[in-house]
Design an enzyme around this catalytic site. Sequence first.
Site, PDB file in Angstrom:
ATOM      1  N   ARG A  35     -14.797  12.851   7.347  1.00  0.00           N
ATOM      2  CA  ARG A  35     -13.508  13.448   7.747  1.00  0.00           C
ATOM      3  C   ARG A  35     -13.034  14.428   6.693  1.00  0.00           C
ATOM      4  O   ARG A  35     -12.468  15.479   7.008  1.00  0.00           O
ATOM      5  CB  ARG A  35     -12.460  12.339   7.930  1.00  0.00           C
ATOM      6  CG  ARG A  35     -12.677  11.504   9.179  1.00  0.00           C
ATOM      7  CD  ARG A  35     -11.777  10.284   9.173  1.00  0.00           C
ATOM      8  NE  ARG A  35     -10.371  10.626   9.064  1.00  0.00           N
ATOM      9  CZ  ARG A  35      -9.451   9.860   8.459  1.00  0.00           C
ATOM     10  NH1 ARG A  35      -9.797   8.698   7.918  1.00  0.00           N
ATOM     11  NH2 ARG A  35      -8.195  10.239   8.393  1.00  0.00           N
ATOM     12  N   SER A  40      -8.117   3.710   8.981  1.00  0.00           N
ATOM     13  CA  SER A  40      -8.710   3.775   7.652  1.00  0.00           C
ATOM     14  C   SER A  40      -7.931   2.894   6.660  1.00  0.00           C
ATOM     15  O   SER A  40      -8.495   2.045   5.968  1.00  0.00           O
ATOM     16  CB  SER A  40      -8.724   5.245   7.195  1.00  0.00           C
ATOM     17  OG  SER A  40      -9.048   5.340   5.847  1.00  0.00           O
ATOM     18  N   LYS A  82      -8.989  -1.468   5.537  1.00  0.00           N
ATOM     19  CA  LYS A  82      -9.194  -1.900   4.142  1.00  0.00           C
ATOM     20  C   LYS A  82      -8.197  -2.997   3.776  1.00  0.00           C
ATOM     21  O   LYS A  82      -8.549  -3.989   3.136  1.00  0.00           O
ATOM     22  CB  LYS A  82      -9.028  -0.698   3.193  1.00  0.00           C
ATOM     23  CG  LYS A  82     -10.180   0.290   3.298  1.00  0.00           C
ATOM     24  CD  LYS A  82      -9.970   1.499   2.409  1.00  0.00           C
ATOM     25  CE  LYS A  82      -8.987   2.465   2.980  1.00  0.00           C
ATOM     26  NZ  LYS A  82      -9.173   3.870   2.710  1.00  0.00           N
ATOM     27  N   HIS A  91       0.853  -1.190   0.000  1.00  0.00           N
ATOM     28  CA  HIS A  91       0.000   0.000   0.000  1.00  0.00           C
ATOM     29  C   HIS A  91       0.889   1.240   0.000  1.00  0.00           C
ATOM     30  O   HIS A  91       1.840   1.335   0.772  1.00  0.00           O
ATOM     31  CB  HIS A  91      -0.890   0.022   1.248  1.00  0.00           C
ATOM     32  CG  HIS A  91      -1.692   1.285   1.354  1.00  0.00           C
ATOM     33  ND1 HIS A  91      -2.868   1.475   0.655  1.00  0.00           N
ATOM     34  CD2 HIS A  91      -1.467   2.446   2.027  1.00  0.00           C
ATOM     35  CE1 HIS A  91      -3.340   2.676   0.906  1.00  0.00           C
ATOM     36  NE2 HIS A  91      -2.505   3.291   1.736  1.00  0.00           N
TER      37      HIS A  91
END
Length: 434
Positions: free
Chosen positions: A165, A180, A184, A79
């Site tokens: 947010r 967050s 995921k 990521h």
Amino acid sequence: MIAKVVIDKKREGHALGSAEIREFIEGFTRGEIPDYQMSALAMAICCRGMTERETADLTETMKNSGTCLSWEIPTADKHSTGGVGDKLSLVIQPLAAACGVSVPSLTGRGLGLTGGTADKLETIPGYSCAQTLERFQEIVKTVGVSLSVQTDDITPADKKLYALRDVTGTVASIPLIVASILSKKLAEGAHTLVFDVKCGKGAFMKTREDATGLANALVAGAKAAGRKAAALVTDMDAPLGYAVGNANEVQEALDILKCVSSLESRVLAVTDLCVEFAALMVSLEKEIKLDEARQMCREKLEKGLALGKFEEMVTAHGGDLERFERFMAKPTFKFRIQAMKSGYVTAIDAEKVARAAFMLGAGHAQAGDRIDPRAGVTLAVKVGDRVAVGAPLATLEKSTEPDGLDAAAAELYKAFQVSPTAPEAKPLILERIS
Ligand code: URA
């Protein structure tokens, strides 16, 4: 659980209990806790922070708000916190797959200045990132890699909370960002997670301290959730590689995958970074030495096996690389900017380059906005290069009408610093966290 009591508790700086966090987030996701109370809690978290345990509870609750995948094959994902010219997933994910580690990768569309991997991939005619979870799993099992977008079934709590947010000034909070991102990635189910935390002018994290803090928190959170994890903090002061946009970034990624010899030196640093990330994924997942994994990755890349995985993935997603080639051969509107003085390129401000590409139509101002797939910037130089007066610095490109090229060119010009003395060489990898 009374929502106001939980908000008061956090506002006063106390740690919330696991049940309080779970019930609050579940209530918000079901629509029983209104947006204004969720926003108040998010702001209190921004100001007061969260302990590691609270962050883990928040992550777990958000992960469990939707479908969680699991795999019986070796799996890993990488990521990135998002950068300018960041086309690395197009190389790293297929490269890890070529080494026998399957990659279930749910990626994002860009919002604001930095582009999303999904937008880049969908410039390949026919490629669809929007797959059902069933098809996504089938592609991962048969091809070994899928780059798709997150479906509504994955972490709905994050989707709802992130939208809030975004408009309430509560994005900039390490526990909220960690929960967050991690919720995921954990829901994807990959056994190994590797994070590329970008740091600098073109990154979400502008300072080294913030980037290191986020990287440590992501690795700690992933390990606490039972995954193998590592992170690299990488430089994002200047764009990655030469292409910033969408289709031009796919072309650059293809050049890396094809090991195009004439271009190799231009993108060598990016290629090395891709190998490093893929090697981290492979070494953690296969439990082999990093050096061995590096060598394996380099061999697979040089033998065209990562390219083969990329091609298979494109086909499985409905894409057509021959049509992409024809699309890239079509004429576009181009404008070149040149050096006004001679010297060394000492800086190329990634944020300004991204803004110029955005002004050309390479990004979405709002979710759902259409992008111009050919819009973007292609740099002609990198930091440290010597230029003479009149030498090209970069080309701006747009597929449709040439409007806006001048304003974007003026913005792009401001990104370049040319000075009489050469800058000190700076590595792309700033820190390793394992
Ligand atoms: N990216 C995410 O997915 N979530 C955040 O909170 C910030 C960046």
